[in-house]
Design a protein around this motif. Sequence first.
Motif, short mmCIF file in Angstrom:
data_model
loop_
_atom_site.label_atom_id
_atom_site.label_comp_id
_atom_site.label_asym_id
_atom_site.label_seq_id
_atom_site.Cartn_x
_atom_site.Cartn_y
_atom_site.Cartn_z
N MET A 534 32.49 103.78 -12.56
CA MET A 534 31.69 103.03 -13.53
C MET A 534 31.42 101.62 -13.05
N ALA A 535 30.40 101.03 -13.60
CA ALA A 535 30.06 99.64 -13.31
C ALA A 535 31.08 98.72 -13.96
N ASN A 536 31.18 97.50 -13.45
CA ASN A 536 32.14 96.52 -13.99
C ASN A 536 31.95 96.32 -15.48
N LYS A 537 30.68 96.27 -15.92
CA LYS A 537 30.41 95.94 -17.32
C LYS A 537 30.85 97.05 -18.28
N SER A 538 31.11 98.26 -17.73
CA SER A 538 31.48 99.39 -18.59
C SER A 538 32.98 99.45 -18.89
N GLY A 578 28.02 92.44 -9.91
CA GLY A 578 26.87 91.73 -10.44
C GLY A 578 26.51 92.11 -11.85
N SER A 579 27.21 93.12 -12.44
CA SER A 579 26.85 93.55 -13.79
C SER A 579 27.46 92.66 -14.86
N THR A 580 28.46 91.84 -14.49
CA THR A 580 29.06 90.87 -15.42
C THR A 580 29.18 89.53 -14.70
N ASN A 581 29.24 88.48 -15.48
CA ASN A 581 29.35 87.14 -14.88
C ASN A 581 30.74 86.89 -14.29
N GLU A 582 31.79 87.42 -14.95
CA GLU A 582 33.16 87.09 -14.56
C GLU A 582 33.78 88.08 -13.58
N GLY A 583 33.18 89.25 -13.43
CA GLY A 583 33.77 90.25 -12.55
C GLY A 583 35.01 90.89 -13.16
N VAL A 584 35.78 91.59 -12.33
CA VAL A 584 36.98 92.30 -12.76
C VAL A 584 38.17 91.84 -11.92
N HIS A 585 39.26 91.48 -12.59
CA HIS A 585 40.47 91.04 -11.91
C HIS A 585 41.26 92.27 -11.45
N VAL A 586 41.59 92.37 -10.17
CA VAL A 586 42.34 93.50 -9.61
C VAL A 586 43.76 93.06 -9.29
N ILE A 587 44.76 93.81 -9.76
CA ILE A 587 46.16 93.53 -9.47
C ILE A 587 46.73 94.73 -8.72
N CYS A 588 47.31 94.47 -7.54
CA CYS A 588 47.82 95.55 -6.70
C CYS A 588 49.21 95.19 -6.18
N PRO A 589 50.25 96.01 -6.44
CA PRO A 589 51.60 95.72 -5.94
C PRO A 589 51.82 96.17 -4.50
N PHE A 590 50.81 96.78 -3.89
CA PHE A 590 50.93 97.30 -2.53
C PHE A 590 50.26 96.36 -1.53
N ASP A 591 50.66 96.46 -0.28
CA ASP A 591 50.03 95.63 0.76
C ASP A 591 48.57 96.01 0.88
N PRO A 592 47.67 95.01 0.97
CA PRO A 592 46.23 95.31 1.06
C PRO A 592 45.87 95.75 2.47
N PRO A 593 44.73 96.39 2.64
CA PRO A 593 44.27 96.71 4.00
C PRO A 593 43.99 95.42 4.77
N ASP A 594 44.18 95.47 6.07
CA ASP A 594 44.03 94.27 6.90
C ASP A 594 42.63 93.68 6.80
N GLU A 595 41.63 94.53 6.62
CA GLU A 595 40.26 94.06 6.64
C GLU A 595 39.79 93.49 5.30
#
Length: 630
Positions: A534-538, A578-595
């Motif tokens: 789904m889009a961020n706004k949904s 781009g569907s919302t002004n504020e975007g979506v906050h992502v929280i992840c307890p795992f190590d992110p990919p290097d890139e």
Amino acid sequence: MNRFHIVRGQISSVFATVLLIVLLSCTVESSISTPYNILTKRKNVQVWQGFGKWLMVTEDLTAGRTCYYCTHTGTTRLSLKDALEGDWIPLGSAIKWLMYVDSVDGLDRLMTHDVDNQAYSITKSSVLKQVGCGMTNTTCIFGEYRANLIGNVTPVDLYKLDVSSGAIEEFCMSNSEKSEFAHDGDLMVYVSEYASGLKGIYGHYFNGSGEFLIEECDAYEPSVCGSIVAWAERNGSGWNIIAKNISTGETRAIAYTTVDEPRPEAGRDTVFWEDSRNLASTGIDIYGYDWRTGEEFVVTTSAGNQTRLRVCDDLVTYVSGPTNYEILWGANIKSPSSIVDLTPKLISDSLVTLAWTAIGTTSNLAVSYEARVLDVQPINNGNWDQATTICTLTTSAQPGDTVSADVQWLAAGHHYIAVRARYADATYSGISNCVRIYVPAASSNTLNAEAGVYLGFEGIVTGISPDMGFYLKQNSGMLAVRVIPSEDQSRPAVGDIVIATGSHNQDDDFFGPILRSACVTIRDETSTVRPIAMANKSLGGSIASLPGASNVWLPVKIWGQVSGLTIGNGCSFVISDGSTNEGVHVICPFDPPDELTNGCWACVEGICKVSRDNGRQVEVVADGKIEVKS
């Protein structure tokens, strides 16, 4: 329960779906009966163990120590061993054998006594000291000291004797010095000390499965009854009385006493100890603590010292009086006069499993339970006769056991359910706490139920949080909940089909229904978790006063450009399509990919959340669910 105290090899006696449920208020009783005489005019009388209505007792006669069974009232006696000099200690009896520990030729040894012929012999020949640990049915556990030290401790190896065949086998061979044994039923506890300095209370079941750590501490005189383990710890000039419920893992500091030997004793949902707070006026007294209510109570503050405390399930015993004229006293721990923890578990929308803790005493068991239902008002003593019987259960469950019963084919709508027990003496308990259940019509959205009711919900586990809470989605449908299970519940895996029943609430920080203190039933089936793209706004929907259908707590898949990246103990960032002004906050307890970097485009899978303060969020609940797009 049986108890022994060992100090460097010397043995001395110690006495020592969807379903809504509203739980209505109830009151828990906590008390003990008036003490009564069991035996009088005795010398060094001691209770060692309880077997239902029988107590294993020793006393000292002119010719030596004798051992016998007697009833809780002392009216009937069954002799086990004629008088024999010494301070020998009985372990238990089976078939025609009494097992005990005595000093023979300068060594403490496990002895076998033929009750029929009043003859005894050494059970296992050895040049090493032995110690009695415990006995249940025909299984006797004893220890033998090794010849050599490890550091500053002398390891004690445990052996299992089958009294019926005489076979002996290794039981526990760990490199620790084991002492101060106690047991209740199939569980034995003891103090174990290793050369490394590790010291604590360990447990071991008679049927094997290996020893396990109960509590790392400098413990004195552990005892056990049911799931309660009690012990003392030195604190300055006195002792802290400590207890732990090994079923829930909860440890409590119960009391402080300055008596020389507090002799902590675990009883059925209770803890007892000898106390000197009134030493100047009444001498040494006996106090108790009710685990269910958290309240302390007095067993006795009679004049004179009350000592040799010993608890056998729901019977408290102790001794008072001068030598040769001692009195063995008894007092019964009173069970709740009614069930206080009646809880329903949903199996389907037409089948409810009721569960509760058995009440009664070992001398007056609850032999049957009756469940009744009313549709118009809560059930109480005044309208019990108007309620309809929906289940009668005959049982031999012991006090403290969990009892369950199925109630079938309840129609849609509200129902009040309560349970009453019938005791062996043909009297009845009070009415249990009353539970209110609501079986909704198939089209009802019960997740809109008021806070505080109990909600049963069946679905697929879509993710597990670091705090071991998990997310549950209907198999067919778009409803989801966050579940916080009780500590004693099994933890499911992602993809498991489960039923969770808990207290329905709204979170202070996030929108969406939460089931707290939930019971979890894991079904023997699994399903595949499929996130919803789904889009961020949904994200969010109507439950969070946002556009669209509610999708809080559902598994989702979103994409967008990354900004505000923070890495440490996992990562967090904002993603925007781009569907919302504020975007979506992502929280992840795992190590992110290097890139993963600010400005890159990424795809994220996780659980949809909406913060009351910070808006739309996605919680990543599995490793590898952040994918950077080139």
